[in-house]
Design a protein around this motif. Structure first.
Motif, short mmCIF file in Angstrom:
data_model
loop_
_atom_site.label_atom_id
_atom_site.label_comp_id
_atom_site.label_asym_id
_atom_site.label_seq_id
_atom_site.Cartn_x
_atom_site.Cartn_y
_atom_site.Cartn_z
N PRO A 125 0.81 -1.22 0.00
CA PRO A 125 0.00 0.00 0.00
C PRO A 125 0.85 1.27 0.00
O PRO A 125 1.97 1.29 0.50
CB PRO A 125 -0.81 -0.13 1.30
CG PRO A 125 -0.87 -1.59 1.56
CD PRO A 125 0.44 -2.14 1.07
N ASP A 128 -0.31 6.95 1.67
CA ASP A 128 -1.64 7.47 2.00
C ASP A 128 -2.69 6.36 2.05
O ASP A 128 -3.89 6.64 2.02
CB ASP A 128 -2.05 8.62 1.06
CG ASP A 128 -2.35 8.15 -0.36
OD1 ASP A 128 -1.95 7.02 -0.71
OD2 ASP A 128 -2.98 8.91 -1.10
N GLY A 129 -2.24 5.12 2.16
CA GLY A 129 -3.15 4.02 2.50
C GLY A 129 -3.96 3.45 1.35
O GLY A 129 -4.99 2.82 1.59
N ARG A 130 -3.51 3.66 0.11
CA ARG A 130 -4.26 3.09 -1.00
C ARG A 130 -3.71 1.70 -1.36
O ARG A 130 -2.53 1.43 -1.21
CB ARG A 130 -4.18 4.01 -2.22
CG ARG A 130 -5.07 5.25 -2.09
CD ARG A 130 -4.87 6.19 -3.26
NE ARG A 130 -3.52 6.73 -3.29
CZ ARG A 130 -2.62 6.43 -4.20
NH1 ARG A 130 -2.91 5.60 -5.18
NH2 ARG A 130 -1.42 6.97 -4.15
N ILE A 319 2.26 13.59 -0.89
CA ILE A 319 1.62 14.91 -0.96
C ILE A 319 0.24 14.91 -0.30
O ILE A 319 -0.23 15.95 0.17
CB ILE A 319 1.54 15.38 -2.43
CG1 ILE A 319 1.09 16.83 -2.52
CG2 ILE A 319 0.63 14.47 -3.24
CD1 ILE A 319 1.08 17.36 -3.93
N ASN A 320 -0.41 13.76 -0.25
CA ASN A 320 -1.76 13.71 0.34
C ASN A 320 -1.75 13.77 1.87
O ASN A 320 -2.77 14.04 2.47
CB ASN A 320 -2.47 12.42 -0.08
CG ASN A 320 -3.13 12.56 -1.43
OD1 ASN A 320 -3.26 13.66 -1.96
ND2 ASN A 320 -3.56 11.45 -1.99
N CYS A 347 7.49 13.06 -8.90
CA CYS A 347 6.92 11.76 -9.20
C CYS A 347 8.03 10.71 -9.17
O CYS A 347 8.90 10.69 -10.04
CB CYS A 347 6.25 11.79 -10.57
SG CYS A 347 5.57 10.23 -11.07
N VAL A 348 8.03 9.87 -8.16
CA VAL A 348 9.01 8.78 -8.04
C VAL A 348 8.32 7.52 -8.61
O VAL A 348 7.31 7.09 -8.05
CB VAL A 348 9.42 8.57 -6.57
CG1 VAL A 348 10.42 7.43 -6.46
CG2 VAL A 348 9.97 9.86 -5.98
N PRO A 349 8.84 6.98 -9.71
CA PRO A 349 8.08 5.94 -10.43
C PRO A 349 7.48 4.83 -9.57
O PRO A 349 6.30 4.55 -9.65
CB PRO A 349 9.11 5.39 -11.43
CG PRO A 349 10.00 6.55 -11.71
CD PRO A 349 10.10 7.31 -10.41
N MET A 352 4.04 5.27 -6.90
CA MET A 352 2.62 5.38 -7.31
C MET A 352 1.88 6.46 -6.51
O MET A 352 0.67 6.37 -6.29
CB MET A 352 1.91 4.03 -7.16
CG MET A 352 2.65 2.91 -7.88
SD MET A 352 1.58 1.56 -8.33
CE MET A 352 2.79 0.27 -8.61
N GLU A 353 2.62 7.46 -6.07
CA GLU A 353 2.03 8.65 -5.46
C GLU A 353 3.07 9.76 -5.53
O GLU A 353 4.27 9.48 -5.59
CB GLU A 353 1.60 8.40 -4.01
CG GLU A 353 2.70 7.97 -3.07
CD GLU A 353 2.17 7.48 -1.71
OE1 GLU A 353 1.07 7.89 -1.30
OE2 GLU A 353 2.87 6.68 -1.07
N LEU A 354 2.62 11.00 -5.54
CA LEU A 354 3.55 12.13 -5.63
C LEU A 354 4.19 12.38 -4.28
O LEU A 354 3.55 12.23 -3.23
CB LEU A 354 2.81 13.37 -6.13
CG LEU A 354 2.19 13.22 -7.53
CD1 LEU A 354 1.42 14.48 -7.91
CD2 LEU A 354 3.25 12.92 -8.57
#
Lengths: 367, 367
Positions: A125, A128-130, A319-320, A347-349, A352-354
């Motif tokens: 995950p 930010d918990g996605r 960022i979130n 953006c770090v590939p 999967m989040e900024l």
């Protein structure tokens, strides 16, 4: 160990569902597979039908009166034929629903199946918990050090990924991270004194050594991270970790706090301090959490060894996580010396989040 | 409509599981919640216990004899209290498992809960079929055009995201995409004739118009994409879509095939042709699929309107879809004129996977 494959298929009906009609429509689809049915009727909350097959797989059909129909299917993932059978069953369920509720079907959603209990864990995950699935196809390294669990997993697209105690740290694809925490190409490292806190993957060290610095000192607590990375993260660290000492660099296997204290006492000063230790803690109650005090201690000590015109670079967080970022910025107002900062979103590939990166410097006293 | 929240919690036991012991250990945890139990015993495939609560939620406990224990919990997502109760139940299950199987517990995995049937759909799988959750918090636009379903969803970190028939096309964060399909900053568009195929989000048009081209012609089939984007994707398209005609650009709302044929017949030539139509189809049997023929038709016609020293840019596909990429490259050998190509791998923030972009040019005849 055989993993389980969990498939889901969801239907949203346009109007209140006739729960009984849904059940009646789908019962034959499951029964054709030789599955045994058990039905629970809540009266006010609709139905749960469970279908059990002799081979150990089972399905749930949950029909909510407000028009939501959820199908779950758990089976073994061990052979292609089983996977095909599962997909065919879901296809039949979908066809049948479309036949019967044609005009009243607002949405159909089938997610990629989730693999549960496999040797290879593909789910890491975000901060930010996605829920995100990686294209991981090999466990390259998996060891517990005295400090943390160290995993290096191979991703088809990102190369090897270093995961420390469950947190995705860096992949071989992530030069963007290393560039950002070095000041995004805007700094001149030639002839400079640099201190790296952490950085056991060797990425920062490898990139700075190319830029003719005077001396780079890296302080990493965990020898095992270095051992794993020098073998399996060579796109990131090149050969720089093969020796702990080079012409213009030195790696100390130590806790950075006593080292910083020693340097501060000795009056040793650096042009750049790069903190690559950990992300900002997610806690929103710093009073209760000594992590913020720890962070502030690192910052204070780092400022003590930073030249008046030096720069301190560090990663922030996703960022979130605005609360954590705000708390971090509040800490910056509580250091022994006044500082200013700027931040950059990168953006770090493999993340999967900024991600937010900070540049911090001592406030210059006006002349 | 109340969404369902599906939580999972998985345990991998180190040795063969005593299925009965797992069941015995966890039964009280569910029963304390006032849940009613139904147990199915496969004999050779372990147990499935189903626990049903009066409020409409239910849990599955699947115990596999080889040591895999899977817990699923479905409940309503409508209030914070319900979510807390779910998390507490899972915490208790985890505590109990750790208590009882302490030394024999190899791995514990709890994924972020999946929201099923909500108004906002957060799950948009990648091109290579991985499950990824987006931080979507608002449905900004959702309409069916004569050509496709058009969604614009708001992501906290990526801004508004354009999703065409379920495929993530472009987010406001994705200047990297637009830059890549324009040649990654290596081209000089000053005074040039440019043709854009598709590109309804306006990103390419907006960026090229800044670079003093002679004339940019964009051919987009779907007026509704333009209408949606000019209102909700302004970080991408600026004001360029507010009028279909500007000093140095023109937007034609047309199918690009007849337009290309017309230009080819008229002998109209371009310095750059940018194909922003669709990703490479995923099919691996081009014989059976006219999509490849369609792609080749576009390519052939584009080459006919491309100057001898012109360049053709297009997106390819996810880097992991190697078969589709190879098939695409094979098409390039089958055009009416010999071409050469190069490719670049780019990280487009909202894609959560690395993407391949192509530059194609006519092979220069040796003098």
């Amino acid at each position: 160990m055989a993993a389980a494959r969990h498939s889901t298929l969801d239907f949203m009906l346009g109007a209140t569902a006739d729960c009984n009609a849904v059940l009646k429509a789908l019962q034959p689809v499951f029964q054709e597979q030789g599955m045994t049915e058990t039905v629970h009727n809540w009266e006010d909350h609709g139905y749960l039908a469970t279908y059990i097959k002799k081979n150990g797989s089972f399905a749930n059909l949950r029909v909510h009166p407000h028009g939501l129909v959820l199908v779950d299917l758990q089976s073994y993932n061990d052979h292609a034929k089983g996977r095909e059978e599962t997909d065919q069953l879901l296809n039949k369920v979908e066809e049948r629903m479309k036949e019967v509720f044609h005009g009243n079907l607002k949405r159909v959603k089938r997610l990629p199946a989730i693999l549960r209990g496999g040797v290879i864990d593909r789910y890491w995950p975000t901060a930010d918990g996605r829920l995100v699935e990686y294209d991981i196809d090999e466990v390259v390294y998996d060891e517990d050090s005295p400090f943390q669990n160290i995993k290096i997993l191979h991703s088809k697209q990102f190369g090897n990924i270093l995961i420390l105690s469950g947190d995705v740290n860096l992949a071989e694809s992530d030069l963007a991270y290393t560039r950002a925490i070095m000041g995004s190409g805007k700094e001149d490292y030639t002839g400079k004194e640099v201190l790296i806190l952490g950085g056991g993957d060797g990425g920062i060290l490898y990139e700075i050594v190319k830029l003719n610095p005077k001396m780079v000192t890296m302080v990493e607590i965990d020898q095992m991270v270095i051992d794993g990375c020098k073998k399996h993260m060579r796109k990131t660290c090149g050969d720089v970790l093969d020796n702990l000492k080079g012409e213009c660099y030195e790696v100390l296997i130590e806790d950075c706090i006593p080292v910083l204290k020693r340097y501060a006492k000795e009056g040793r000063m650096f042009d750049y301090v790069i903190n690559d230790l950990t992300a900002v803690p997610i806690s929103t109650s710093p009073e209760e959490d000594s992590t913020w005090e720890f962070l502030r201690l690192i910052l204070d000590l780092s400022m003590k060894v930073l030249k008046q015109d030096g720069k301190y670079f560090t990663q922030g967080n996703c960022i979130n996580l605005t609360d954590a970022l705000t708390l971090y910025e509040e800490q910056l107002n509580r250091l022994y010396c006044p500082v200013e900062f700027s931040k950059e979103i990168v953006c770090v590939p493999s993340y999967m989040e900024l991600w937010v990166f900070y540049t911090i410097w001592k406030k210059q006293t006006e002349v």
